[in-house]
Enzyme design. Structure first.
Site, short mmCIF file in Angstrom:
data_model
loop_
_atom_site.label_atom_id
_atom_site.label_comp_id
_atom_site.label_asym_id
_atom_site.label_seq_id
_atom_site.Cartn_x
_atom_site.Cartn_y
_atom_site.Cartn_z
CE1 TYR A 176 42.15 48.96 33.01
CE2 TYR A 176 44.41 48.96 32.24
CZ TYR A 176 43.50 48.81 33.27
OH TYR A 176 43.93 48.48 34.53
N1 LIG Z 1 45.88 43.19 37.58
C1 LIG Z 1 46.63 44.09 37.00
O1 LIG Z 1 47.65 43.76 36.37
C2 LIG Z 1 46.29 45.55 37.12
C3 LIG Z 1 47.20 46.47 36.60
C4 LIG Z 1 46.92 47.82 36.69
C5 LIG Z 1 45.75 48.25 37.29
N2 LIG Z 1 44.88 47.34 37.79
C6 LIG Z 1 43.64 47.86 38.38
O2 LIG Z 1 43.47 47.36 39.67
C7 LIG Z 1 42.08 47.27 39.97
C8 LIG Z 1 41.75 45.86 40.45
O3 LIG Z 1 42.13 44.98 39.42
P1 LIG Z 1 42.29 43.40 39.65
O4 LIG Z 1 43.38 42.95 38.77
O5 LIG Z 1 42.29 43.09 41.08
O6 LIG Z 1 40.91 42.93 38.96
P2 LIG Z 1 39.96 41.66 39.23
O7 LIG Z 1 39.22 41.46 37.96
O8 LIG Z 1 40.72 40.54 39.81
O9 LIG Z 1 38.98 42.25 40.36
C9 LIG Z 1 38.14 43.31 40.05
C10 LIG Z 1 36.98 43.29 41.02
O10 LIG Z 1 36.07 44.34 40.65
C11 LIG Z 1 34.75 43.81 40.57
N3 LIG Z 1 33.98 44.58 39.59
C12 LIG Z 1 34.15 44.59 38.24
N4 LIG Z 1 33.24 45.38 37.68
C13 LIG Z 1 32.49 45.89 38.67
C14 LIG Z 1 31.40 46.78 38.71
N5 LIG Z 1 30.88 47.30 37.59
N6 LIG Z 1 30.88 47.10 39.91
C15 LIG Z 1 31.39 46.56 41.05
N7 LIG Z 1 32.42 45.72 41.08
C16 LIG Z 1 32.96 45.38 39.91
C17 LIG Z 1 34.93 42.37 40.14
O11 LIG Z 1 33.80 41.57 40.43
C18 LIG Z 1 36.18 41.98 40.93
O12 LIG Z 1 35.86 41.54 42.22
C19 LIG Z 1 41.35 47.68 38.70
O13 LIG Z 1 40.97 49.03 38.77
C20 LIG Z 1 42.39 47.47 37.63
O14 LIG Z 1 42.19 48.28 36.50
C21 LIG Z 1 45.11 46.00 37.73
#
Ligand SMILES: NC(=O)c1ccc[n+]([C@@H]2O[C@H](COP(=O)([O-])OP(=O)(O)OC[C@H]3O[C@@H](n4cnc5c(N)ncnc54)[C@H](O)[C@@H]3O)[C@@H](O)[C@H]2O)c1
Length: 267
Positions: A176
């Site tokens: 990741y």
């Molecule tokens: N939560 C954290 O701690 C964190 C930290 C660093 C980076 N991020 C990044 O932030 C972004 C959002 O993360 P989050 O925590 O809100 O995640 P989450 O899992 O709560 O939400 C992710 C969303 O993306 C959608 N999704 C997943 N795969 C998909 C696909 N193939 N096509 C279309 N939609 C898809 C899901 O249905 C969901 O609505 C991501 O890129 C994640 O890597 C999150």
């Protein structure tokens, strides 16, 4: 779209924003906050039920606001491009596109990964590919569809969502982290390529955020918070705010930046 100062004039009231992965978490918070500002929205996600619920909520709260939804998988380039073209036709193009879909939670929920964290030597190439497919190819596919539309409009903003894992690494999340490091390098490269053509590309690198990745009150959330200088996870809105900053508010002159939203310098 932009005033002579390069600032967003009138908070882009009539400009549309496309967000991928907005049925949950950070993307959802961004959609809610943008709708409250009267920004026309194209909402894309794989999870049709949660996406429909969000659209219903936003339409009820903001009658008359143009909102387009598409149930689409960002790893499917052709379907994604078609959905983005359709949304652009309905909304009259986009001011900005936020490539947010990603993470590992959705892969775990879908049974495509055994767990969010695993020592690298316990992981398998098929799992690496799923992580990279969503977190790197999903962003590439989104950018590949978005850039021609933005170029056609003569200006626009692309906002990528990476992670501090891509800057400083994360144990149990090596693949990741690799995908997010690649997103950061891609964003910087694309920013240089598109700067002469009026398109900005900026990247947000969240630290630990209280979404499905770290459910509030869970042992994983508490453990993650211990490594954050501020001692707490970010609220999704705190990251969403920076996405909207780059998408709507930042001066046109800002491009190629990577903004960590991590509660203190990530170690
Ligand atoms: N939560 C954290 O701690 C964190 C930290 C660093 C980076 N991020 C990044 O932030 C972004 C959002 O993360 P989050 O925590 O809100 O995640 P989450 O899992 O709560 O939400 C992710 C969303 O993306 C959608 N999704 C997943 N795969 C998909 C696909 N193939 N096509 C279309 N939609 C898809 C899901 O249905 C969901 O609505 C991501 O890129 C994640 O890597 C999150």
């Amino acid at each position: 779209m932009s005033g002579a100062t390069g600032m967003c004039s009138g908070c882009a009231m009539n400009d549309a924003l496309l967000i991928t992965g907005c049925a949950h978490g950070i993307g959802r918070a961004a959609a809610v906050m943008a709708a409250a500002r009267g920004v026309k929205l194209a909402l894309l996600d794989l999870d049709g039920a949660a996406l429909g619920a969000l659209a219903d909520e936003l339409r009820a709260a903001h009658p008359g606001l143009a909102i387009v939804t598409a149930i689409v998988d960002v790893t499917q380039a052709e379907a994604l491009a078609a959905a983005m073209r359709g949304a652009a036709e309905t909304l009259g193009g986009f001011r900005a596109v936020i490539a947010n879909a990603g993470g590992v939670s959705s892969l775990v929920v879908a049974g495509m990964l055994p767990g969010a964290f695993s020592p690298f030597t316990d992981s398998r190439p098929a799992e690496w590919r799923r992580i990279i497919d969503l977190n790197l190819f999903g962003v590439l596919n989104t950018a590949h569809a978005a850039v021609p539309m933005l170029l056609e409009a003569g200006s626009g903003r692309l906002v990528l969502v990476a992670s501090v894992a891509g800057l400083v690494g994360a144990p149990g999340l090596g693949v990741y982290a690799a995908s997010k490091g690649a997103v950061i390098a891609f964003g910087k490269s694309l920013a240089k390529e598109l700067a002469p053509r009026g398109i900005s590309v900026n990247t947000v690198a969240p630290g630990g955020v209280a979404t499905r990745a770290f459910p509030p009150g869970s042992p994983g959330a508490a453990k993650r918070a211990e490594r954050i200088p501020m001692g707490r996870l970010a609220a999704p809105e705190e990251v969403a705010n920076t996405l909207l900053y780059f998408a709507l508010d930042a001066p046109d002159y800002v491009t190629g930046e990577v903004l960590s939203v991590s509660g203190g310098p990530p170690a």
